[in-house]
Design a protein around this motif. Sequence first.
Motif, PDB file in Angstrom:
ATOM      1  N   ILE A   1      27.137  22.483  11.350  1.00 49.04           N
ATOM      2  CA  ILE A   1      28.310  22.999  10.646  1.00 49.04           C
ATOM      3  C   ILE A   1      28.002  24.446  10.296  1.00 49.04           C
ATOM      4  N   ASP A   2      28.907  25.347  10.636  1.00 52.18           N
ATOM      5  CA  ASP A   2      28.735  26.747  10.293  1.00 52.18           C
ATOM      6  C   ASP A   2      29.063  26.998   8.828  1.00 52.18           C
ATOM      7  N   HIS A   3      30.166  26.428   8.358  1.00 54.00           N
ATOM      8  CA  HIS A   3      30.577  26.614   6.960  1.00 54.00           C
ATOM      9  C   HIS A   3      31.527  25.503   6.559  1.00 54.00           C
ATOM     10  N   VAL A   4      31.741  25.390   5.254  1.00 56.84           N
ATOM     11  CA  VAL A   4      32.737  24.478   4.694  1.00 56.84           C
ATOM     12  C   VAL A   4      33.745  25.347   3.964  1.00 56.84           C
ATOM     13  N   GLN A   5      35.017  25.069   4.161  1.00 61.19           N
ATOM     14  CA  GLN A   5      36.056  25.808   3.454  1.00 61.19           C
ATOM     15  C   GLN A   5      36.759  24.893   2.464  1.00 61.19           C
TER      16      GLN A   5
END
Length: 126
Positions: free
Chosen positions: A11-15
């Motif tokens: 996962i690159d990021h969580v928004q």
Amino acid sequence: MDTNTIEIYGIDHVQIAMPPGEEAQARAFYGDILGLREVPKPAVLAGRGGVWFEQGTLKLHLGVEHDFQPARKAHPALLVHGLIALGERCRQAGYSVSSDVALAGYERLHVIDPFGNRIELMERIG
């Protein structure tokens, strides 16, 4: 990697969604209370509002949603050191904090961010 191989590997990021115009509250909670470091949004996205944070390999983006509804069930689970102290810091700042059943190897708390989103805080034990 073979061009016919498909693999999801991370996962690159969580928004997380937030209401428009509430960046100061996002900075106060995620930056001042949780201790995450704010990073600048790319210029091409900066006009959309919101705030980005990073800490180690964690990338947490808060994005503006004009018809915002808080996420009360779906949530990120953040790994922390000092869970009890962080929970107390959140309580003292007026945020709702609740404990949850321990999962194998973890103690857990849930805190509600300024916008009503549920955030799980987890600390490894043992």
